[in-house]
Design a protein around this motif. Structure first.
Motif, mmCIF file in Angstrom:
data_model
loop_
_atom_site.group_PDB
_atom_site.id
_atom_site.type_symbol
_atom_site.label_atom_id
_atom_site.label_comp_id
_atom_site.label_asym_id
_atom_site.label_seq_id
_atom_site.Cartn_x
_atom_site.Cartn_y
_atom_site.Cartn_z
ATOM 1 N N ILE A 341 -87.073 9.261 71.493
ATOM 2 C CA ILE A 341 -86.485 9.969 72.524
ATOM 3 C C ILE A 341 -85.129 10.363 72.191
ATOM 4 O O ILE A 341 -84.585 11.386 72.344
ATOM 5 N N LEU A 342 -84.474 9.324 71.519
ATOM 6 C CA LEU A 342 -82.842 9.897 71.129
ATOM 7 C C LEU A 342 -82.878 10.615 69.916
ATOM 8 O O LEU A 342 -82.167 11.822 70.174
ATOM 9 N N GLU A 343 -83.944 10.884 69.204
ATOM 10 C CA GLU A 343 -84.030 12.107 68.191
ATOM 11 C C GLU A 343 -84.125 13.333 68.828
ATOM 12 O O GLU A 343 -83.506 14.415 68.607
ATOM 13 N N LYS A 344 -84.642 13.439 69.911
ATOM 14 C CA LYS A 344 -84.916 14.487 70.809
ATOM 15 C C LYS A 344 -83.497 14.908 71.540
ATOM 16 O O LYS A 344 -83.405 16.289 71.367
ATOM 17 N N ILE A 345 -82.882 14.030 71.957
ATOM 18 C CA ILE A 345 -81.631 14.003 72.583
ATOM 19 C C ILE A 345 -80.681 14.722 71.439
ATOM 20 O O ILE A 345 -79.897 15.606 71.839
ATOM 21 N N VAL A 346 -80.607 14.222 70.410
ATOM 22 C CA VAL A 346 -79.865 14.619 69.317
ATOM 23 C C VAL A 346 -80.124 15.945 68.993
ATOM 24 O O VAL A 346 -79.143 16.907 68.820
ATOM 25 N N ALA A 347 -81.245 16.430 68.849
ATOM 26 C CA ALA A 347 -81.783 18.073 68.568
ATOM 27 C C ALA A 347 -81.309 18.799 69.720
ATOM 28 O O ALA A 347 -80.935 19.881 69.249
ATOM 29 N N ILE A 348 -81.609 18.383 70.959
ATOM 30 C CA ILE A 348 -80.937 19.172 71.919
ATOM 31 C C ILE A 348 -79.535 19.524 71.844
ATOM 32 O O ILE A 348 -79.154 20.623 72.177
ATOM 33 N N ARG A 349 -78.678 18.402 71.709
ATOM 34 C CA ARG A 349 -77.335 18.573 71.501
ATOM 35 C C ARG A 349 -76.879 19.544 70.491
ATOM 36 O O ARG A 349 -76.172 20.159 70.573
ATOM 37 N N ALA A 350 -77.635 19.461 69.472
ATOM 38 C CA ALA A 350 -77.361 20.256 68.162
ATOM 39 C C ALA A 350 -77.762 21.593 68.563
ATOM 40 O O ALA A 350 -76.790 22.560 68.239
ATOM 41 N N LEU A 351 -78.735 21.897 69.387
ATOM 42 C CA LEU A 351 -79.043 23.308 69.767
ATOM 43 C C LEU A 351 -78.057 23.836 70.738
ATOM 44 O O LEU A 351 -77.646 24.906 70.531
ATOM 45 N N GLN A 352 -77.303 22.924 71.564
ATOM 46 C CA GLN A 352 -76.480 23.258 72.416
ATOM 47 C C GLN A 352 -75.245 23.885 71.809
ATOM 48 O O GLN A 352 -74.727 24.952 71.759
ATOM 49 N N GLU A 353 -74.928 23.145 70.701
ATOM 50 C CA GLU A 353 -73.678 23.384 70.235
ATOM 51 C C GLU A 353 -73.766 24.814 69.299
ATOM 52 O O GLU A 353 -73.078 25.605 69.079
ATOM 53 N N ALA A 354 -75.143 24.842 68.504
ATOM 54 C CA ALA A 354 -75.319 25.975 67.679
ATOM 55 C C ALA A 354 -75.102 27.079 68.828
ATOM 56 O O ALA A 354 -74.659 28.378 68.384
ATOM 57 N N ARG A 355 -75.861 27.075 69.848
ATOM 58 C CA ARG A 355 -75.965 28.236 70.897
ATOM 59 C C ARG A 355 -74.477 28.513 71.107
ATOM 60 O O ARG A 355 -73.939 29.587 71.571
ATOM 61 N N SER A 356 -73.541 27.558 71.607
ATOM 62 C CA SER A 356 -72.215 27.571 71.885
ATOM 63 C C SER A 356 -71.537 28.526 70.700
ATOM 64 O O SER A 356 -70.473 29.442 71.074
ATOM 65 N N GLU A 357 -71.625 28.095 69.507
ATOM 66 C CA GLU A 357 -70.892 28.567 68.430
ATOM 67 C C GLU A 357 -71.277 30.216 68.254
ATOM 68 O O GLU A 357 -70.499 30.900 67.985
ATOM 69 N N SER A 358 -72.577 30.372 68.615
ATOM 70 C CA SER A 358 -72.987 31.629 68.435
ATOM 71 C C SER A 358 -72.344 32.651 69.502
ATOM 72 O O SER A 358 -72.191 33.820 69.305
ATOM 73 N N THR A 359 -72.228 32.323 70.645
ATOM 74 C CA THR A 359 -71.891 32.888 71.847
ATOM 75 C C THR A 359 -70.222 33.071 71.577
ATOM 76 O O THR A 359 -69.750 34.306 71.681
ATOM 77 N N GLU A 360 -69.622 32.025 71.043
ATOM 78 C CA GLU A 360 -67.987 32.319 70.744
ATOM 79 C C GLU A 360 -67.892 33.262 69.741
ATOM 80 O O GLU A 360 -67.014 34.228 69.710
ATOM 81 N N GLY A 361 -68.765 33.151 68.598
ATOM 82 C CA GLY A 361 -68.708 34.126 67.443
ATOM 83 C C GLY A 361 -68.950 35.808 67.955
ATOM 84 O O GLY A 361 -68.031 36.508 67.659
ATOM 85 N N GLY A 362 -70.047 35.791 68.732
ATOM 86 C CA GLY A 362 -70.247 37.212 69.222
ATOM 87 C C GLY A 362 -68.940 37.623 70.046
ATOM 88 O O GLY A 362 -68.769 38.846 70.141
ATOM 89 N N ALA A 363 -68.532 36.777 71.072
ATOM 90 C CA ALA A 363 -67.237 37.217 71.900
ATOM 91 C C ALA A 363 -66.051 37.504 70.961
ATOM 92 O O ALA A 363 -65.430 38.687 71.107
ATOM 93 N N ALA A 364 -65.884 36.804 69.852
ATOM 94 C CA ALA A 364 -64.918 36.928 68.896
ATOM 95 C C ALA A 364 -65.260 38.562 68.260
ATOM 96 O O ALA A 364 -64.170 39.290 67.942
#
Length: 364
Positions: A341-364
């Motif tokens: 379950i921890l591995e799945k939580i870690v993967a979801i958090r990594a996905l969140q961070e990647a989406r956040s970076e992608s959004t910020e990059g697009g805004a820039a």
């Protein structure tokens, strides 16, 4: 305050039922809930009650119908295939507006399946399971203490709403032993003027039935039942929140899966991941409100179940597309390690961070 005693989960349910005033138990053996029947066979007659091992699960649920019609607190228990056989009777009980407590210590399926724990009866329990527009009040304990406490609550709510109440456990909870403080013996003060106890001072016979030959009359009866279920949603929804205030990933799990998930949440916190847990205690009514409130913050969700995914549908309905909902489950009697379950939580958090970076990059 009562002293703690070490009890198996199945036995804690049985003793709590006796203390709650259950005086009729009808059942048929099936693993992994047999200790409950065995305990009732030994101890219910000592309390002045009636225990009967029936010829079948079908016979058992119809005897519950009869005893409940007479105003007696009545109960049955089984495991998955046995509950399937009881479904017609449960629908009749709901239609006749009778209080009854039904225990399902879930085993894996479909079909005969196996005797190991599972949560694959979620749909069957929360959607009624039998025919017609009816629901059951469904309680999901996650400890031996809650098995006892929620059994007492089940009898109270069954009488209050005149409805079948299901206690949904599994092979882990039924078989495990933990210290438990048993509830005080209940004082039953519920008036049941509808019960089939003879004319008495009423001067008329009571009839308990779910038969309505007039379609308009049956429609109004169904609307009446729905108003009752709506009232349950308003007044009876129960859940536990754990570390959700600042959570970026929230696990939603009940019963045994919630115990495993809490360990995973704690491990995630140790790694600096803001994880939390929402544990439904009532599966119907389902705790939409706390999930929806977190979804409005953009929190990601992970539904964890001992199944291929059933409760996850209710989580998605509660979220209403506001946040991503992920799923992790094991089935067939396989129990996940908290590290999975921890591995799945870690993967979801990594996905969140990647989406956040992608959004910020697009805004820039």
């Amino acid at each position: 305050m009562s002293e703690k005693v070490l009890m198996k989960g199945n036995e804690a349910i049985a003793e709590a039922a006796i203390l709650a005033g259950c005086r009729c138990f009808f059942g048929y053996p099936i693993t992994p809930q047999n200790e409950l029947i065995e305990y009732m066979a030994r101890h219910l007659p000592e309390a002045g009650g009636t225990f009967l091992q029936c010829e079948s699960e079908i016979g058992a649920i119809n005897m519950v119908f009869g005893a409940s019609s007479a105003g007696v607190r009545a109960m049955t228990s089984s495991s998955s295939p046995g509950i399937s056989l009881k479904q017609e009777g449960i629908s009749y009980i709901a239609g006749a507006e009778l209080p009854a407590v039904i225990v399902n210590i879930v085993r894996c399926g479909p079909g005969l399946g196996g005797i190991l724990p599972s949560q694959s009866d979620y749909f069957q329990s929360t959607r009624g399971g039998g025919h017609g527009d009816y629901r059951m009040f469904v309680l999901a304990p996650n400890s031996v203490q809650e098995l006892a406490d929620l059994t007492l609550l089940a009898f109270e709510k069954a009488d209050e709403y005149r409805t079948p109440v299901m206690i949904l456990g599994d092979g882990i909870l039924g078989q495990m032993m933990e210290p438990v403080v048993l509830p005080e013996k209940a004082t039953i003060t519920v008036d049941k003027p509808w019960a089939t106890t003879g004319r008495g001072k009423r001067g008329k016979n009571n009839l308990v039935s779910s038969l309505f030959l007039n379609p308009e009359e049956l429609e109004q009866h169904n609307f009446k039942l729905q108003r009752k279920y709506d009232l349950m949603k308003e007044k009876e929804t129960r859940w536990e929140s754990y570390l959700t205030e600042d959570a970026e990933v929230i696990v939603v799990a009940y019963g045994s899966a919630a115990r495993l998930s809490m360990a995973a949440v704690n491990m995630a916190r140790e790694q600096g991941i803001k994880a939390g847990l929402i544990r439904p205690i009532t599966l119907f009514p389902f705790p939409d409100q706390p999930i929806r409130a977190q979804a409005e913050k953009g929190t990601a969700f992970l539904a964890v179940e001992l199944s291929t995914g059933q409760m996850v549908e209710d989580v998605r309905l509660a979220v209403e597309g506001r946040s991503p909902v992920h799923f992790y489950g094991r089935c067939g009697g396989v129990v996940p390690d908290p590290k999975e379950i921890l591995e799945k939580i870690v993967a979801i958090r990594a996905l969140q961070e990647a989406r956040s970076e992608s959004t910020e990059g697009g805004a820039a």
